[in-house]
Design a protein around this motif. Structure first.
Motif, PDB file in Angstrom:
ATOM      1  N   SER A 148       0.822  -1.213   0.000  1.00 61.71           N
ATOM      2  CA  SER A 148       0.000   0.000   0.000  1.00 61.71           C
ATOM      3  C   SER A 148       0.854   1.260   0.000  1.00 61.71           C
ATOM      4  O   SER A 148       0.422   2.306  -0.492  1.00 61.71           O
ATOM      5  N   ILE A 149       2.056   1.168   0.532  1.00 63.27           N
ATOM      6  CA  ILE A 149       2.952   2.329   0.587  1.00 63.27           C
ATOM      7  C   ILE A 149       3.532   2.607  -0.796  1.00 63.27           C
ATOM      8  O   ILE A 149       3.446   3.735  -1.311  1.00 63.27           O
ATOM      9  N   PHE A 150       4.076   1.589  -1.424  1.00 64.01           N
ATOM     10  CA  PHE A 150       4.719   1.776  -2.729  1.00 64.01           C
ATOM     11  C   PHE A 150       3.694   1.992  -3.851  1.00 64.01           C
ATOM     12  O   PHE A 150       4.040   2.520  -4.903  1.00 64.01           O
ATOM     13  N   SER A 151       2.459   1.582  -3.628  1.00 65.93           N
ATOM     14  CA  SER A 151       1.441   1.777  -4.666  1.00 65.93           C
ATOM     15  C   SER A 151       1.140   3.255  -4.901  1.00 65.93           C
ATOM     16  O   SER A 151       0.572   3.619  -5.939  1.00 65.93           O
ATOM     17  N   LEU A 152       1.516   4.112  -3.965  1.00 64.51           N
ATOM     18  CA  LEU A 152       1.295   5.555  -4.135  1.00 64.51           C
ATOM     19  C   LEU A 152       2.254   6.167  -5.144  1.00 64.51           C
ATOM     20  O   LEU A 152       2.031   7.292  -5.601  1.00 64.51           O
ATOM     21  N   CYS A 153       3.308   5.442  -5.511  1.00 64.72           N
ATOM     22  CA  CYS A 153       4.338   5.996  -6.405  1.00 64.72           C
ATOM     23  C   CYS A 153       3.926   5.868  -7.867  1.00 64.72           C
ATOM     24  O   CYS A 153       4.576   5.186  -8.666  1.00 64.72           O
ATOM     25  N   SER A 154       2.831   6.505  -8.214  1.00 62.78           N
ATOM     26  CA  SER A 154       2.366   6.563  -9.599  1.00 62.78           C
ATOM     27  C   SER A 154       1.689   7.902  -9.802  1.00 62.78           C
ATOM     28  O   SER A 154       1.362   8.607  -8.832  1.00 62.78           O
ATOM     29  N   ASP A 155       1.475   8.270 -11.060  1.00 68.79           N
ATOM     30  CA  ASP A 155       0.901   9.579 -11.361  1.00 68.79           C
ATOM     31  C   ASP A 155      -0.526   9.725 -10.835  1.00 68.79           C
ATOM     32  O   ASP A 155      -1.010  10.842 -10.671  1.00 68.79           O
ATOM     33  N   GLU A 156      -1.208   8.613 -10.594  1.00 71.79           N
ATOM     34  CA  GLU A 156      -2.568   8.689 -10.041  1.00 71.79           C
ATOM     35  C   GLU A 156      -2.572   9.140  -8.591  1.00 71.79           C
ATOM     36  O   GLU A 156      -3.606   9.575  -8.081  1.00 71.79           O
TER      37      GLU A 156
ATOM     38  N   LYS B  25       5.880   8.946  -9.370  1.00 74.09           N
ATOM     39  CA  LYS B  25       7.014   8.030  -9.360  1.00 74.09           C
ATOM     40  C   LYS B  25       8.266   8.667  -8.752  1.00 74.09           C
ATOM     41  O   LYS B  25       9.125   7.980  -8.209  1.00 74.09           O
ATOM     42  N   LYS B  26       8.378   9.991  -8.844  1.00 74.80           N
ATOM     43  CA  LYS B  26       9.602  10.662  -8.394  1.00 74.80           C
ATOM     44  C   LYS B  26       9.861  10.492  -6.898  1.00 74.80           C
ATOM     45  O   LYS B  26      10.977  10.738  -6.430  1.00 74.80           O
ATOM     46  N   HIS B  27       8.844  10.096  -6.145  1.00 69.74           N
ATOM     47  CA  HIS B  27       9.021   9.920  -4.696  1.00 69.74           C
ATOM     48  C   HIS B  27       9.404   8.488  -4.324  1.00 69.74           C
ATOM     49  O   HIS B  27       9.557   8.190  -3.133  1.00 69.74           O
ATOM     50  N   PHE B  28       9.561   7.615  -5.323  1.00 69.78           N
ATOM     51  CA  PHE B  28       9.860   6.209  -5.033  1.00 69.78           C
ATOM     52  C   PHE B  28      11.147   6.066  -4.227  1.00 69.78           C
ATOM     53  O   PHE B  28      11.186   5.337  -3.235  1.00 69.78           O
TER      54      PHE B  28
ATOM     55  N   ALA C 242       3.750  16.101  -1.078  1.00 70.66           N
ATOM     56  CA  ALA C 242       3.149  15.464  -2.255  1.00 70.66           C
ATOM     57  C   ALA C 242       1.747  14.950  -1.939  1.00 70.66           C
ATOM     58  O   ALA C 242       0.827  15.054  -2.764  1.00 70.66           O
ATOM     59  N   MET C 243       1.553  14.399  -0.745  1.00 67.20           N
ATOM     60  CA  MET C 243       0.229  13.917  -0.356  1.00 67.20           C
ATOM     61  C   MET C 243      -0.752  15.066  -0.227  1.00 67.20           C
ATOM     62  O   MET C 243      -1.906  14.980  -0.664  1.00 67.20           O
TER      63      MET C 243
END
Length: 398
Positions: A154-162, A166-169, A201-202
Motif C-alpha cells: 500500500s505504501i509503494f502503490s502511491l508511487c504513480s501519477d494517479e 514516481k519521483k518519490h519512489f 506530495a500527499m
C-alpha cells in the motif's frame, strides 16, 4: 493485496500486442512499454529502482524519432549494455521476448553473449509466456527492493501519477529501509526533510481532488495551514461534514509540527533539529516514519473512494469568504460595524460570523463610517492562516 511486478518493456509494437499485455495483467505484471532504446535507457538511468524486471524484444527502434519498420538488433545490445552498467545500483533481471526467427530459431550474437541463447517466443502459444512470467517472478522475488515492495504494497502503490508520483519512489524506499534496518540509521536531523517532501506530495494530491482549498494551497508556506485545515483547526474554514478521519487529520498535524520545525527555513519552535543532533537514539525519527506510513496506508483507498472533486468541495466552507464573487475572486461585500478610537474599523462580510479589520489609512482615505456598506478586495496573509483587506473597491454613500 496481491504481489505485483513492474516491468519495463522494449518493443516497437508494444501497443498492438494485446495478447501479451493481457497475459501479463492476469499474472499481476504491469508492463511499461518503450518503442526505442533512447527513451527506455533514459528511463532506466532515472528510475531503475522502480522496476522489478525488463523485457527486451530482439529488434526495436534505436531513437525516439525513428518510425516505420525496425530492422536492427543493435538497440537491444545498447539496452543490454546499459543494464550491465547499472548493476551497481540494481541488478535488474531481464529477458528476451522476440518473434523473429533470427532469435527464436537461429543464434543471435546478443542472446548468446548475455543470456546464453535463452529467448522466449512471443508468437508461440501461451506456454512460452507462462514460462516467462514464472521465471521473471522467481528472479524478481530475490531482489531486496521487490521484497520490500511486496511487504509494503500500500505504501509503494502511491508511487504513480494517479497518486503522488514516481519521483518519490527513492525517498519512500529509503524510509522503508530505515525501518527495516534501524541500526544503520545515521544523522537523524538530516532525515526529516525527505519525509516532509512526501507529506507535501500527499497534501498536493488532496488539494487536486478538492479536499484542501485552493486558497490555502496557493499561498506561501501553505503546508502548515493545510495541516490545520485537515485537523479542523483552521480558523477560516468550517468542515460541514467529516472530511477525513480525525485520527488521520491529527496525524498530519503532529507529523508536520515535527518535520516543519526541523526544517531550517520553517522556524525552530520545538528545537527539533538541535534535539535530534544531541540524541544518540533514533526513536523519534522512527516514530515519525511509522506515523507517515500510517497516513500513506490510509491515503490510497481514501483517494480511490473520494475522487469526486465537486463532492469534496461541498464538504467545507470558507467562514471568511462565504459569498466570494466568482467574477472577482477575493472580493467581499459587507458593512462597517465599528470604528475604534485607534482608527481601525471592523468589517462584517455578508453571511459571515467573522470580521476583518480595516487599517486606519484606509478608513481615513475612504472616509468610512459605521453602518456603511462597502465592497473590499481581500488577500491571504503570508502564512495563509489569516485574511487581510487589500483594497476597498466600492462603497455606498454614508
Amino acid at each position: 493485496m496481491k504481489n505485483t511486478y513492474k516491468v519495463i518493456w522494449f518493443d516497437d509494437e508494444f501497443k498492438t500486442l494485446r495478447r501479451i499485455r493481457e497475459q501479463a495483467f492476469l499474472n499481476d505484471i504491469e508492463l511499461f512499454g518503450f518503442t526505442n532504446a533512447e527513451e527506455g535507457i533514459e528511463e532506466l538511468k532515472n528510475n531503475i529502482e522502480y522496476y522489478d524486471a525488463a523485457i527486451l524484444d530482439g529488434i526495436f527502434f534505436k531513437n525516439a524519432k525513428d518510425s516505420g519498420h525496425a530492422y536492427d538488433d543493435s538497440p537491444m545490445g545498447d539496452v543490454a549494455m546499459e543494464l550491465v552498467k547499472l548493476e551497481d545500483r540494481k541488478k535488474l533481471p531481464w529477458f528476451i521476448l522476440s518473434g523473429k526467427t533470427s532469435f527464436t530459431k537461429d543464434k543471435n550474437r546478443f542472446a548468446e553473449s548475455f543470456k546464453e541463447g535463452q529467448v522466449y517466443d512471443k508468437l508461440g502459444d501461451n506456454v512460452y509466456l507462462s514460462e516467462l512470467w514464472k521465471n521473471l517472478k522467481k528472479e524478481s522475488d530475490s531482489l531486496e527492493i521487490t521484497q520490500l515492495k511486496h511487504k509494503y504494497p500500500s505504501i509503494f502503490s502511491l508511487c504513480s501519477d494517479e497518486y503522488i508520483g514516481k519521483k518519490h519512489f527513492d525517498r519512500i524506499l529509503q524510509i522503508v529501509r530505515d525501518i527495516e534496518n534501524p541500526s544503520q540509521i545515521l544523522n537523524t536531523q538530516d532525515l526529516l526533510n525527505p519525509l516532509r517532501k512526501v507529506i507535501e506530495a500527499m497534501l498536493t494530491k488532496l488539494n487536486s481532488i478538492g479536499i484542501i482549498p485552493d486558497d490555502i494551497r496557493n499561498t506561501p508556506n501553505w503546508i502548515n495551514p493545510s495541516s490545520l485545515f485537515l485537523s479542523n483547526k483552521h480558523n477560516d474554514y468550517e468542515h460541514l461534514e467529516e472530511i477525513i478521519h480525525p485520527v488521520i487529520g491529527e496525524s498530519f498535524y503532529r507529523l508536520l509540527n515535527l518535520t516543519q520545525d526541523a526544517s531550517h527555513d520553517q522556524g525552530t519552535k520545538l528545537g527539533v533539529d538541535s534535539y535530534l543532533a544531541e540524541k544518540k537514539s533514533t526513536f523519534l525519527y522512527q516514530s515519525t516514519i511509522f506515523l507517515l506510513l500510517e497516513i500513506m496506508d490510509w491515503l490510497k483507498p481514501f483517494i480511490d473512494n473520494n475522487s469526486d472533486k465537486t463532492k469534496n468541495l461541498a464538504k467545507w466552507r470558507n467562514k471568511i469568504n462565504p459569498l466570494e464573487s466568482n467574477e472577482n475572486p477575493g472580493s467581499l461585500e459587507g458593512v462597517v460595524v465599528k470604528i475604534s478610537e485607534n482608527g481601525y474599523a471592523t468589517f462584517q462580510p455578508v453571511g459571515s460570523i467573522r470580521t476583518i479589520s480595516i487599517p486606519p489609512s484606509m478608513v481615513s482615505k475612504h472616509e468610512l463610517n459605521v453602518d456603511q456598506k462597502i465592497k473590499v478586495q481581500t488577500e491571504p496573509s503570508p502564512s495563509g492562516t489569516k485574511t487581510y483587506i487589500k483594497a476597498i473597491i466600492d462603497k455606498s454613500k454614508s
